[in-house]
Design an enzyme around this catalytic site. Structure first.
Site, short mmCIF file in Angstrom:
data_model
loop_
_atom_site.label_atom_id
_atom_site.label_comp_id
_atom_site.label_asym_id
_atom_site.label_seq_id
_atom_site.Cartn_x
_atom_site.Cartn_y
_atom_site.Cartn_z
CD GLU A 179 -3.01 -1.00 2.29
OE1 GLU A 179 -3.00 -0.01 3.04
OE2 GLU A 179 -3.90 -1.87 2.33
CD GLU A 378 -3.34 -5.86 4.21
OE1 GLU A 378 -4.20 -5.04 4.62
OE2 GLU A 378 -2.13 -5.65 4.25
C1 FCB Z 1 -4.27 -2.01 5.56
C2 FCB Z 1 -2.89 -2.33 6.07
C3 FCB Z 1 -2.85 -3.34 7.16
C4 FCB Z 1 -4.01 -3.19 8.12
C5 FCB Z 1 -5.31 -3.12 7.39
C6 FCB Z 1 -6.53 -3.02 8.25
O1 FCB Z 1 -4.29 -0.71 5.08
O2 FCB Z 1 -2.08 -2.77 5.02
O3 FCB Z 1 -1.61 -3.25 7.80
O4 FCB Z 1 -3.80 -2.11 8.94
O5 FCB Z 1 -5.29 -2.04 6.50
#
Ligand code: FCB
Length: 471
Positions: A179, A378
């Protein structure tokens, strides 16, 4: 909840979406959020140590000093992964454990830790997937300009080479950056992430140097002969608040800021043609781009990692900041408005799983053959979990969230998007950045007082979903 409703829901809970053979199910974490041992075995300070130790920055004054104590408890955590049945575990390497001063000597004890973790995973039948940068920049590099300066990208490539040299024979999947939007814009413009800067051009320079860092690191990973190299982006799905031209134009600015700034250079080898409309003189005057950078940034990738949590509804808005230099991420002439009629997670994020399908289908249409296979690196939800006396957590909302997003993902595959894997965020409750330990994303509960781990209902549900694929 009526009994009838409960039964229906229960039946649906066991009606698992099916995925193509070879699809990878995984779980993800990040170093600073779980490891603790912040001053152990030669680890240097990172920008997150500095930030979290600055009063007022993180909720409750929480820090990652101890976190989930994963640095010492990793065998127990790997056992949880093994019992879960995941094929892959995504974790990040802490740069300040490997190069404590950001440049100069490598710390062998740091490499040894990750080598032990990798061996433990392989022995448990879980493939490691390494993220090289999940936001913990060595403080020494921030002191020399951080991501505002190109040198940081060069140091990153050296660090990537060192880690790949040690772990490349055993780790098949490598992610350069996690990110970069958060690193550049939350870190250097909004100021809600480390290093907490509020700048305009500094954030745009950081974005460019993160792209350069990615390109250089891919070259280093290739030189080390790794099997798969990619990057993880938090792509957002923006919806206009109304059908008006003004709100649609606001969506274009939001898309540029969140998505195109990364996907255009990385996947198409060009800067977004909407950057001028989005940033005006701030981008025209940016003098950090060099000839050859686009070729460097646009290296072929084996996969694109996508993190996805929620859609963002945007409406046109006038400038609010008086300082034009800050008008980069904090005030881009749009504002986020609530999405009506949907549940919100403990983060306040709207739950709208179908937007994951839309995001992926749009991405496939936008980039066609230039889009590499996708991994959802994620996805998950923070909920106000309540633990029973035995520590058990009946996190029905999280189970529903995961089930509906996996179903939406399956729909994207059916629509022709090449998605190969899915990692739930997160294996453990952990340090949720500026929210500290107050927000719980884990499928395993961590009792921070005792460090006891208790799998939640969502863990058991995910285990059954994975097992059902083989049935
Ligand atoms: C993302 C991050 C991760 C976590 C999630 C909820 O932005 O990559 O580390 O904090 O959100």
């Amino acid at each position: 909840m009526t009994t009838a409703h409960h039964e229906t829901d229960h039946t649906r809970m066991n009606d698992f979406p099916r995925f193509p053979p070879g699809f990878v199910f995984g779980a993800a974490t990040a170093a600073y959020q779980i490891e603790g041992a912040a001053r152990e075995d030669g680890r240097g300070p990172s920008i997150w140590d500095t930030y979290s130790h600055t009063p007022g920055r993180v909720a409750n004054g929480d820090t990652g000093d101890v976190a989930c104590d994963h640095y010492h408890r990793y065998p127990e955590d790997v056992a949880l992964l093994r019992d879960l049945g995941v094929g892959s575990y995504r974790f990040s390497v802490a740069w300040p454990r490997i190069v404590p001063d950001g440049s100069g000597p490598v710390n062998p004890k740091g490499l040894d830790f990750y080598s032990r973790l990798v061996d433990e995973l392989l022995a448990a039948g879980v493939e490691p997937a390494v993220t090289l940068y999940h936001w913990d920049l060595p403080q020494a590099l921030e002191d020399r300009g951080g991501w505002r300066v190109r040198e940081t990208a060069e140091r990153f490539a050296e660090y990537a080479a060192v880690v790949a040299d040690r772990l490349g024979d055993r780790v098949p999947r490598w992610i350069t950056l996690n990110e970069p939007w958060c690193s550049a814009f939350l870190g250097y413009s909004v100021g809600r992430h480390a290093p907490g800067a509020q700048e305009g051009r500094g954030a745009l320079a950081a974005a460019h140097h993160l792209l350069v860092a990615h390109g250089l690191a891919v070259q280093a990973l290739r030189a080390a002969g790794v099997r798969e190299a990619g990057i993880t982006l938090n792509l957002d799905h923006h919806l206009p608040a109304t059908d008006s031209d003004a709100d649609r134009a606001a969506v274009v600015r939001a898309d540029t800021l969140h998505n195109l700034v990364w996907t255009e250079p990385i996947l198409a080898g060009r800067y977004p043609d909407t950057e001028q409309e989005t940033w005006g003189e701030l981008i025209t005057g940016l003098d950090v781009r060099r000839d050859g950078d686009l070729e460097l940034i646009a290296q072929p990738l084996d996969f694109l990692g996508v993190n996805y949590y929620r859609p963002i509804v945007v409406a046109d808005a006038p400038h609010r900041e008086s300082d034009p230099a800050l008008r980069v991420a904090t005030d881009n002439r749009y504002t986020e408005v609530p999405m009506p009629g949907v549940r919100r997670t403990a983060m306040g994020w709207p739950v709208a799983p179908g937007t994951l399908t839309d995001l992926l289908v749009d991405l496939g249409q936008q980039y066609g053959d230039a889009l590499p296979p996708v991994h959802i690196t994620e996805n998950g939800s923070a909920e106000d979990d309540e633990a029973g006396p035995d520590g058990a957590v009946h996190d029905t909302d999280r189970v529903t969230y995961l089930r509906d997003h996996l179903t939406a993902l399956r729909a994207a595959i059916d629509a022709g998007v090449d998605v190969r894997g899915y990692y739930v965020w997160s294996l453990l409750d952990n340090f949720e950045w500026a929210f500290g330990y107050a927000k719980r994303f884990g499928i395993v509960r961590v009792d921070y007082a005792t460090q006891r781990r208790v799998p939640k209902d969502s863990y058991h549900w995910y285990r059954r979903l994975i097992a059902a694929q083989r049935a």
